[in-house]
Design a protein around this motif. Structure first.
Motif, mmCIF file in Angstrom:
data_model
loop_
_atom_site.group_PDB
_atom_site.id
_atom_site.type_symbol
_atom_site.label_atom_id
_atom_site.label_comp_id
_atom_site.label_asym_id
_atom_site.label_seq_id
_atom_site.Cartn_x
_atom_site.Cartn_y
_atom_site.Cartn_z
ATOM 1 N N VAL A 1 0.857 -1.185 0.000
ATOM 2 C CA VAL A 1 0.000 0.000 0.000
ATOM 3 C C VAL A 1 0.895 1.237 0.000
ATOM 4 C CG1 VAL A 1 -0.233 0.057 2.519
ATOM 5 C CG2 VAL A 1 -1.987 1.110 1.130
ATOM 6 N N ARG A 2 0.438 2.303 -0.668
ATOM 7 C CA ARG A 2 1.205 3.548 -0.679
ATOM 8 C C ARG A 2 1.117 4.187 0.719
ATOM 9 N NH1 ARG A 2 -0.155 6.612 -5.951
ATOM 10 N NH2 ARG A 2 0.910 4.841 -6.871
ATOM 11 N N LYS B 1 -2.111 5.738 2.724
ATOM 12 C CA LYS B 1 -3.327 5.450 1.955
ATOM 13 C C LYS B 1 -4.138 4.304 2.573
ATOM 14 C CE LYS B 1 -2.859 8.550 -1.236
ATOM 15 N NZ LYS B 1 -3.830 9.656 -1.278
ATOM 16 N N ASP B 2 -3.893 4.023 3.856
ATOM 17 C CA ASP B 2 -4.586 2.910 4.510
ATOM 18 C C ASP B 2 -6.091 3.129 4.552
ATOM 19 O OD1 ASP B 2 -2.163 1.404 5.613
ATOM 20 O OD2 ASP B 2 -1.834 3.432 6.351
ATOM 21 N N GLU C 1 -7.968 4.919 2.659
ATOM 22 C CA GLU C 1 -8.547 4.795 1.327
ATOM 23 C C GLU C 1 -8.719 3.314 0.945
ATOM 24 O OE1 GLU C 1 -6.390 6.947 2.277
ATOM 25 O OE2 GLU C 1 -6.811 8.902 1.398
ATOM 26 N N LEU C 2 -7.667 2.521 1.207
ATOM 27 C CA LEU C 2 -7.724 1.099 0.855
ATOM 28 C C LEU C 2 -8.833 0.391 1.631
ATOM 29 C CD1 LEU C 2 -6.504 -1.296 -0.680
ATOM 30 C CD2 LEU C 2 -4.917 -1.630 1.206
ATOM 31 N N GLU D 1 -4.687 4.920 -6.723
ATOM 32 C CA GLU D 1 -4.047 5.832 -5.770
ATOM 33 C C GLU D 1 -3.499 5.116 -4.526
ATOM 34 O OE1 GLU D 1 -5.998 9.393 -3.823
ATOM 35 O OE2 GLU D 1 -6.147 9.898 -5.948
ATOM 36 N N THR D 2 -4.098 3.979 -4.184
ATOM 37 C CA THR D 2 -3.671 3.264 -2.975
ATOM 38 C C THR D 2 -2.399 2.449 -3.200
ATOM 39 O OG1 THR D 2 -4.962 1.304 -3.493
ATOM 40 C CG2 THR D 2 -6.059 3.031 -2.229
ATOM 41 N N ARG E 1 -1.041 9.040 8.855
ATOM 42 C CA ARG E 1 -2.108 9.969 8.500
ATOM 43 C C ARG E 1 -3.493 9.328 8.714
ATOM 44 N NH1 ARG E 1 -4.362 10.127 3.531
ATOM 45 N NH2 ARG E 1 -5.725 11.886 3.134
ATOM 46 N N ASN F 1 -8.135 5.469 11.050
ATOM 47 C CA ASN F 1 -7.748 4.272 10.289
ATOM 48 C C ASN F 1 -8.179 3.013 11.031
ATOM 49 O OD1 ASN F 1 -6.460 5.846 8.361
ATOM 50 N ND2 ASN F 1 -4.496 5.762 9.408
#
Lengths: 280, 115
Positions: free
Chosen positions: A36-37, A40-41, A43-44, A64-65, A97, A102
């Motif tokens: 994962v980027r 970006k948790d 979002e995923l 994006e993830t 973030r 998250n």
């Protein structure tokens, strides 16, 4: 890995998926690795929550993830087919973030997976009895962490009452640290604030925090020279069997004595008396 | 020299809390920790019952336990917003006392979980 009635082939009957920002040593031990980027948790997790409900997700949002749509669909498929799924999460999720949002998203995903199969989520613990602290605080106050008693009753709000935030903002004007070494692990502004205010440390060793504290009290080591109870990560309480006798008092004894000394002083609230002065 | 053997001892180094460790110890230190992992072995073997540190320190100077308890009580009582934090490397019995302490102080209570 143990073989059981429902998983007779042991490890071969299980699927381990690792989600991380880089391939670590754990990736080799797992069946699937998803990179994962960083940051970006949330979002995923949100994409996975949409996919399990067969909602449409745009290719760009997935891209994006850092994980592809095929990988996401494959993961969702495996999760739904599982008899019993467990999500383990750690500080990579809660300290990047989005922070506790998250963790909240992951817990919601685990909840929603129960519409299809049995699923749970469990935080990974670094130190011995963090789970015990959660359990004891839940039992005594109704909340697991990030609690304030400043209105005379417990209130809970991570982000507002959690230690790092309180220290970085410089809200608190005294700190009592037990069984932890924030002086070695916390961000520098938090450590600076600990050094500014009167800090009291209870620890078997002289730690980084002890060095910036006003008061340090040496105590015996839980599980080695102090008896008691500790919780395993899956909330199983286990008795401790100390093998040594310590020349120092236990944490329990010292905290109780400090509490008793404070109870003799004037109660902080202008009106009314403290109703419970001793633990039953 | 005979060593006392503690069967099914509990290791509190990490969150796994293994409870099948066999400890061989004398009065001062643990010599062997059977069934423990690398981390657990280091945890058990590195702690001794020696008096390595002073009982207490106030402003970096040696003090008695009674003095330190009184100083701690005074600092916490005088504070408007005291914080009780940590509670990971300790027992549930001590954690219970910490909750009572934070309650009595009207302060903040938090653990490693918030990290």
């Amino acid at each position: 890995m143990p073989k059981s009635k429902f998983l007779p082939r042991g490890r071969k009957d299980r699927t381990a998926v690792l989600v991380d920002i880089r391939p670590t040593k754990s990736a080799k031990a797992c069946d699937i690795f998803l990179q994962v980027r960083p940051g970006k948790d949330f979002e995923l997790i949100t994409i996975l929550r949409a996919l399990i409900k067969d909602q449409k997700v745009s290719e760009e949002a997935v891209a994006e993830t850092g994980v592809s749509l095929e990988q996401c669909n494959d993961l969702v498929d495996r999760m739904k087919k599982a008899k019993f799924g467990c999500m383990f999460f750690g500080m990579g999720l809660s300290m990047t973030r989005g922070k506790h949002m998250n963790s909240a998203a992951l817990l919601t995903l685990a909840t929603e997976m129960n519409a299809f199969t049995k699923f749970v989520a469990m935080p990974m613990r670094g130190h011995g009895n963090v789970t015990g602290a959660d359990v004891v605080m839940r039992w005594q106050t109704g909340y697991p962490f990030g609690i304030t008693f400043n209105r005379g009753y417990p209130r809970y709000n991570p982000g507002e009452f959690s230690t790092v935030d309180v220290l970085v903002r410089g809200d608190t004007d005294a700190a009592f640290i037990i069984g932890a070494d924030p002086g070695a692990t916390m961000p520098q502004p938090a450590i600076d604030h600990l050094a500014r205010i009167p800090t009291i440390v209870l620890d078997p060793h002289i730690t980084h925090t002890s060095k910036l504290s006003r008061v340090h009290i040496t105590t015996s080591v839980a599980g080695i020279s102090a008896p008691g109870t500790a919780y395993r990560m899956d909330e199983i309480p286990l008795p401790l069997k100390p093998a040594l006798k310590s020349p120092y008092p236990t944490d329990e004894e010292v905290v109780r004595r400090i509490k008793d000394a404070i109870a003799k002083k004037r109660f902080w609230m202008p009106e009314g008396e403290q109703m419970i002065t001793a633990q039953i | 020299m005979t060593l006392t053997v503690v069967n099914n001892a509990t290791c509190t180094f990490c969150g796994c809390v293994c409870d099948d460790i066999e400890l061989h110890a004398d009065e001062i230190k643990i010599h062997k920790a059977k069934k423990a992992c690398v981390l657990g072995t280091a945890w058990f073997l590195n702690h001794t019952a020696e008096r390595k540190y002073p009982d207490a320190l106030i402003d970096g100077k040696e003090a008695t336990l009674d003095e330190a308890i009184e100083a701690a009580a005074t600092y916490l009582h005088e504070a408007d917003m005291p914080l009780v934090y940590g509670m990971s490397n300790t027992t549930c019995e001590a954690q219970r006392e910490c909750v009572a302490l934070a309650d009595l102080l009207g302060g903040l209570l938090d653990s490693h979980t918030s990290l």
